[in-house]
Design a protein around this motif. Structure first.
Motif, PDB file in Angstrom:
ATOM      1  N   VAL A  59      29.298  43.659  29.792  1.00 51.37           N
ATOM      2  CA  VAL A  59      28.220  42.763  30.246  1.00 51.37           C
ATOM      3  C   VAL A  59      27.500  42.164  29.041  1.00 51.37           C
ATOM      4  CG1 VAL A  59      25.973  42.701  31.411  1.00 51.37           C
ATOM      5  CG2 VAL A  59      27.895  43.934  32.462  1.00 51.37           C
ATOM      6  N   ASP A  60      27.088  43.013  28.108  1.00 49.26           N
ATOM      7  CA  ASP A  60      26.334  42.561  26.933  1.00 49.26           C
ATOM      8  C   ASP A  60      27.151  41.630  26.043  1.00 49.26           C
ATOM      9  OD1 ASP A  60      24.274  44.140  27.861  1.00 49.26           O
ATOM     10  OD2 ASP A  60      24.659  45.776  26.436  1.00 49.26           O
ATOM     11  N   SER A  61      28.484  41.755  26.091  1.00 54.91           N
ATOM     12  CA  SER A  61      29.361  40.924  25.258  1.00 54.91           C
ATOM     13  C   SER A  61      29.603  39.543  25.850  1.00 54.91           C
ATOM     14  CB  SER A  61      30.703  41.628  25.051  1.00 54.91           C
ATOM     15  OG  SER A  61      30.520  42.833  24.353  1.00 54.91           O
ATOM     16  N   GLY A  62      29.145  39.328  27.071  1.00 52.39           N
ATOM     17  CA  GLY A  62      29.314  38.018  27.687  1.00 52.39           C
ATOM     18  C   GLY A  62      30.684  37.777  28.282  1.00 52.39           C
ATOM     19  N   VAL A  63      31.461  38.832  28.486  1.00 52.05           N
ATOM     20  CA  VAL A  63      32.764  38.691  29.131  1.00 52.05           C
ATOM     21  C   VAL A  63      32.523  38.247  30.569  1.00 52.05           C
ATOM     22  CG1 VAL A  63      34.802  39.965  29.920  1.00 52.05           C
ATOM     23  CG2 VAL A  63      33.859  40.394  27.643  1.00 52.05           C
ATOM     24  N   ARG A  64      33.316  37.297  31.055  1.00 50.21           N
ATOM     25  CA  ARG A  64      33.093  36.719  32.380  1.00 50.21           C
ATOM     26  C   ARG A  64      34.057  37.230  33.447  1.00 50.21           C
ATOM     27  NH1 ARG A  64      28.813  36.086  32.997  1.00 50.21           N
ATOM     28  NH2 ARG A  64      29.170  34.739  34.747  1.00 50.21           N
ATOM     29  N   ILE A  65      35.169  37.864  33.034  1.00 47.95           N
ATOM     30  CA  ILE A  65      36.186  38.312  33.982  1.00 47.95           C
ATOM     31  C   ILE A  65      36.608  39.730  33.605  1.00 47.95           C
ATOM     32  CG2 ILE A  65      38.479  37.869  34.944  1.00 47.95           C
ATOM     33  CD1 ILE A  65      38.077  34.934  33.842  1.00 47.95           C
ATOM     34  N   VAL A  66      36.634  40.628  34.597  1.00 43.11           N
ATOM     35  CA  VAL A  66      37.067  42.004  34.358  1.00 43.11           C
ATOM     36  C   VAL A  66      38.045  42.404  35.445  1.00 43.11           C
ATOM     37  CG1 VAL A  66      36.345  44.426  34.251  1.00 43.11           C
ATOM     38  CG2 VAL A  66      34.918  42.656  33.212  1.00 43.11           C
ATOM     39  N   GLU A  67      39.162  42.989  35.023  1.00 43.91           N
ATOM     40  CA  GLU A  67      40.084  43.599  35.970  1.00 43.91           C
ATOM     41  C   GLU A  67      39.816  45.093  35.961  1.00 43.91           C
ATOM     42  OE1 GLU A  67      44.786  43.602  36.874  1.00 43.91           O
ATOM     43  OE2 GLU A  67      44.165  44.506  34.976  1.00 43.91           O
ATOM     44  N   THR A  68      39.542  45.643  37.143  1.00 46.08           N
ATOM     45  CA  THR A  68      39.357  47.082  37.269  1.00 46.08           C
ATOM     46  C   THR A  68      40.588  47.671  37.939  1.00 46.08           C
ATOM     47  OG1 THR A  68      38.224  46.841  39.404  1.00 46.08           O
ATOM     48  CG2 THR A  68      36.842  46.930  37.420  1.00 46.08           C
ATOM     49  N   ALA A  69      40.785  48.952  37.724  1.00 48.28           N
ATOM     50  CA  ALA A  69      41.882  49.681  38.362  1.00 48.28           C
ATOM     51  C   ALA A  69      41.525  51.151  38.329  1.00 48.28           C
ATOM     52  CB  ALA A  69      43.194  49.435  37.617  1.00 48.28           C
ATOM     53  N   GLY A  70      42.075  51.901  39.269  1.00 51.28           N
ATOM     54  CA  GLY A  70      41.931  53.345  39.210  1.00 51.28           C
ATOM     55  C   GLY A  70      40.872  53.913  40.128  1.00 51.28           C
ATOM     56  N   ASN A  71      40.413  55.097  39.745  1.00 51.06           N
ATOM     57  CA  ASN A  71      39.513  55.923  40.558  1.00 51.06           C
ATOM     58  C   ASN A  71      38.209  55.230  40.914  1.00 51.06           C
ATOM     59  OD1 ASN A  71      41.317  57.982  40.402  1.00 51.06           O
ATOM     60  ND2 ASN A  71      40.187  59.168  38.901  1.00 51.06           N
ATOM     61  N   ASN A  72      37.766  55.407  42.116  1.00 50.12           N
ATOM     62  CA  ASN A  72      36.457  55.005  42.628  1.00 50.12           C
ATOM     63  C   ASN A  72      35.729  53.960  41.781  1.00 50.12           C
ATOM     64  OD1 ASN A  72      34.142  54.838  44.112  1.00 50.12           O
ATOM     65  ND2 ASN A  72      33.343  56.811  43.466  1.00 50.12           N
ATOM     66  N   PRO A  73      36.093  52.699  41.925  1.00 47.38           N
ATOM     67  CA  PRO A  73      35.488  51.659  41.098  1.00 47.38           C
ATOM     68  C   PRO A  73      34.135  51.168  41.604  1.00 47.38           C
ATOM     69  CG  PRO A  73      37.072  50.672  42.559  1.00 47.38           C
ATOM     70  CD  PRO A  73      37.142  52.168  42.794  1.00 47.38           C
ATOM     71  N   GLY A  74      33.639  51.722  42.709  1.00 56.02           N
ATOM     72  CA  GLY A  74      32.423  51.216  43.347  1.00 56.02           C
ATOM     73  C   GLY A  74      31.246  51.000  42.419  1.00 56.02           C
ATOM     74  N   PRO A  75      30.786  52.022  41.686  1.00 55.31           N
ATOM     75  CA  PRO A  75      29.624  51.825  40.812  1.00 55.31           C
ATOM     76  C   PRO A  75      29.878  50.794  39.710  1.00 55.31           C
ATOM     77  CG  PRO A  75      30.031  54.168  41.167  1.00 55.31           C
ATOM     78  CD  PRO A  75      31.198  53.425  41.753  1.00 55.31           C
ATOM     79  N   ILE A  76      31.085  50.765  39.175  1.00 50.89           N
ATOM     80  CA  ILE A  76      31.407  49.811  38.103  1.00 50.89           C
ATOM     81  C   ILE A  76      31.456  48.395  38.666  1.00 50.89           C
ATOM     82  CG2 ILE A  76      33.165  49.128  36.408  1.00 50.89           C
ATOM     83  CD1 ILE A  76      31.584  51.747  35.752  1.00 50.89           C
ATOM     84  N   ILE A  77      32.073  48.231  39.838  1.00 48.92           N
ATOM     85  CA  ILE A  77      32.129  46.904  40.459  1.00 48.92           C
ATOM     86  C   ILE A  77      30.713  46.392  40.707  1.00 48.92           C
ATOM     87  CG2 ILE A  77      32.753  45.661  42.573  1.00 48.92           C
ATOM     88  CD1 ILE A  77      35.345  47.334  42.608  1.00 48.92           C
ATOM     89  N   ALA A  78      29.836  47.237  41.226  1.00 47.89           N
ATOM     90  CA  ALA A  78      28.449  46.820  41.480  1.00 47.89           C
ATOM     91  C   ALA A  78      27.759  46.405  40.181  1.00 47.89           C
ATOM     92  CB  ALA A  78      27.683  47.952  42.161  1.00 47.89           C
ATOM     93  N   GLN A  79      27.937  47.185  39.128  1.00 49.84           N
ATOM     94  CA  GLN A  79      27.319  46.877  37.835  1.00 49.84           C
ATOM     95  C   GLN A  79      27.803  45.529  37.306  1.00 49.84           C
ATOM     96  OE1 GLN A  79      28.092  49.936  34.946  1.00 49.84           O
ATOM     97  NE2 GLN A  79      26.861  48.972  33.354  1.00 49.84           N
ATOM     98  N   LEU A  80      29.104  45.288  37.388  1.00 50.40           N
ATOM     99  CA  LEU A  80      29.667  44.029  36.888  1.00 50.40           C
ATOM    100  C   LEU A  80      29.244  42.848  37.751  1.00 50.40           C
ATOM    101  CD1 LEU A  80      33.253  45.350  36.054  1.00 50.40           C
ATOM    102  CD2 LEU A  80      31.409  44.864  34.420  1.00 50.40           C
TER     103      LEU A  80
END
Length: 157
Positions: free
Chosen positions: A71-92
């Motif tokens: 987030v702080d680096s200004g990245v605009r696109i993230v691919e997530t994969a794996g275990n329970n991504p819920g909290p990370i998806i919400a943060q992003l």
């Protein structure tokens, strides 16, 4: 694509850069991730994305801290994969980042849609790498995805 997180792959026709980071395995510290993100930013004026794979571990890394660096680096696109991504998806998503989640089953894809992802990456048995435990081919998964999912998706392999 394994092991390419520190490689710079340039598409000269589009001027785009592919920056793939399997975090934290390819960037073992938060500072490593910051450095690679800065390096990628110097190579293109276009948006780029990183991959945040949530691997099971006896002592898992602080994935929330990795997401905050993204987030702080200004990245605009993230691919997530794996275990329970819920909290990370919400943060992003709260930071306005486009989230693509990699899924190997329609059930996981539907769960990711409920969590608010923008896109899905559907990975069937023919994709190589870890493709789930169900040995379902891409052709079957893609057909079902088209019928059952209400968000855009891409495929791998």
């Amino acid at each position: 694509m394994h092991g390419t997180s520190k490689e710079r792959l340039r598409n000269y026709k589009l001027g785009a850069v592919l920056h793939r980071c399997s975090l934290p395995s390819r960037n073992p510290t938060l500072e490593d991730l910051r450095t690679e993100t800065r390096r990628c930013r110097t190579m293109t004026k276009f948006p780029f994305g990183v991959n945040l794979t949530l691997l099971p571990a006896m002592v898992p890394p602080d994935y929330g801290a990795y997401a905050q660096v993204i987030v702080d680096s200004g990245v605009r696109i993230v691919e997530t994969a794996g275990n329970n991504p819920g909290p990370i998806i919400a943060q992003l998503k709260n930071a306005g980042i486009i989230v693509i989640h990699k899924c190997t089953t329609i059930r996981h894809a539907k769960s990711a849609v409920k969590l608010g992802v923008n896109f899905l990456s559907i990975d069937g048995f023919g994709c190589g790498g870890y493709v789930g435990e169900h040995d379902i081919t891409n052709f079957i998964l893609l057909s079902r995805a088209r019928q059952e999912l209400g968000v855009p998706f891409i495929t791998s392999g």
